[in-house]
Design a protein around this motif. Structure first.
Motif, PDB file in Angstrom:
ATOM      1  N   ARG A 193      -9.280   4.018  33.804  1.00 16.87           N
ATOM      2  CA  ARG A 193      -8.472   5.130  33.292  1.00 16.87           C
ATOM      3  C   ARG A 193      -8.972   6.456  33.845  1.00 16.87           C
ATOM      4  N   ARG A 237      -7.675  12.196  31.861  1.00 15.93           N
ATOM      5  CA  ARG A 237      -6.519  12.546  31.016  1.00 15.93           C
ATOM      6  C   ARG A 237      -6.078  11.345  30.182  1.00 15.93           C
ATOM      7  N   GLN A 238      -6.098  10.165  30.779  1.00 13.13           N
ATOM      8  CA  GLN A 238      -5.732   8.969  30.023  1.00 13.13           C
ATOM      9  C   GLN A 238      -6.753   8.689  28.927  1.00 13.13           C
ATOM     10  N   GLU A 298      -8.460  10.943  27.353  1.00 10.90           N
ATOM     11  CA  GLU A 298      -8.202  11.926  26.298  1.00 10.90           C
ATOM     12  C   GLU A 298      -7.072  11.449  25.392  1.00 10.90           C
ATOM     13  N   ARG A 299      -5.987  10.960  25.990  1.00  9.92           N
ATOM     14  CA  ARG A 299      -4.853  10.468  25.188  1.00  9.92           C
ATOM     15  C   ARG A 299      -5.245   9.252  24.354  1.00  9.92           C
ATOM     16  N   ARG A 300      -5.992   8.322  24.952  1.00  3.42           N
ATOM     17  CA  ARG A 300      -6.403   7.116  24.224  1.00  3.42           C
ATOM     18  C   ARG A 300      -7.342   7.461  23.067  1.00  3.42           C
ATOM     19  N   THR A 356      -7.336  10.261  21.368  1.00  5.91           N
ATOM     20  CA  THR A 356      -6.497  10.865  20.327  1.00  5.91           C
ATOM     21  C   THR A 356      -5.758   9.780  19.548  1.00  5.91           C
ATOM     22  N   GLU A 357      -5.234   8.777  20.251  1.00  4.68           N
ATOM     23  CA  GLU A 357      -4.545   7.672  19.583  1.00  4.68           C
ATOM     24  C   GLU A 357      -5.482   6.901  18.665  1.00  4.68           C
ATOM     25  N   TYR A 413     -10.563  16.034  28.095  1.00  2.00           N
ATOM     26  CA  TYR A 413     -10.875  15.438  29.401  1.00  2.00           C
ATOM     27  C   TYR A 413     -12.014  16.175  30.089  1.00  2.00           C
TER      28      TYR A 413
END
Length: 175
Positions: free
Chosen positions: A29, A32-33, A35-37, A39-40, A47
């Motif tokens: 990953r 940025r990915q 960071e999104r994961r 948050t989920e 990031y």
């Protein structure tokens, strides 16, 4: 991610951060990915913080490690191994291995591991030694106390009464 994720070393901070870099490569990953994961998963991991964390050889904070391994897709029991390794490195060797022949190393606080684990389990990581907060609180208290004493006039004499008694002036003579 068909292979198992890398295992965390508990030797030193440099090896631990190198293993975190391998974990990121294993996840495949981008920052940025991640960071999104994170948050989920209910964590906060900007990031830029993740990139900075992997660019240094210092031990990252425990909440960052928890967010990072969750974002990389590590299962809960494997994530605990990462957190335990981080705490082991941060707290140092156990007290019985701290004594060496002819030299005595400073043994870590025996409550270090329990305090660190307890702080993370409560949802917020606590520092074992909050020196900055203590110093800041002492500085604020001293400022408030000194300001209150000054405002009440405790350091100022009654200047007008002194001028009347001595017959002097408040102003210096001009030359």
């Amino acid at each position: 991610m068909t292979t198992a994720p890398p295992t965390p070393p508990d030797t030193d901070a440099v090896a631990f951060v190198a293993a975190l870099r391998r974990l990121k490569a294993w996840s495949g990953r981008s920052y940025r990915q991640l960071e999104r994961r994170a948050t989920e998963a209910g964590h906060t991991l900007p990031y830029s913080t993740a990139a900075t964390m992997l660019g240094r050889d210092r031990l990252p904070r425990e909440e960052l490690v928890a967010a990072f391994v969750a974002a990389c897709g590590v299962r809960a029991e494997e994530a605990e191994a990462w957190l335990d390794a981080r705490v082991a490195i941060a707290c140092g060797p156990p007290a019985e291995t701290a004594v060496r022949p002819r030299t005595v190393a400073a043994a870590p606080d025996p409550r270090c591991r329990e305090v660190a684990r307890e702080g993370l389990q409560s949802g917020r990581a606590r520092r074992v030694w909050p020196r900055r907060r203590t110093f800041a609180a002492a500085a604020v208290a001293a400022t408030v106390l000194f300001g209150g004493v000054t405002a009440t006039g405790a350091f100022a004499d009654d200047v007008e009464a002194e001028v009347e008694q001595t017959g002097t002036s408040l102003y210096l003579p001009r030359s």
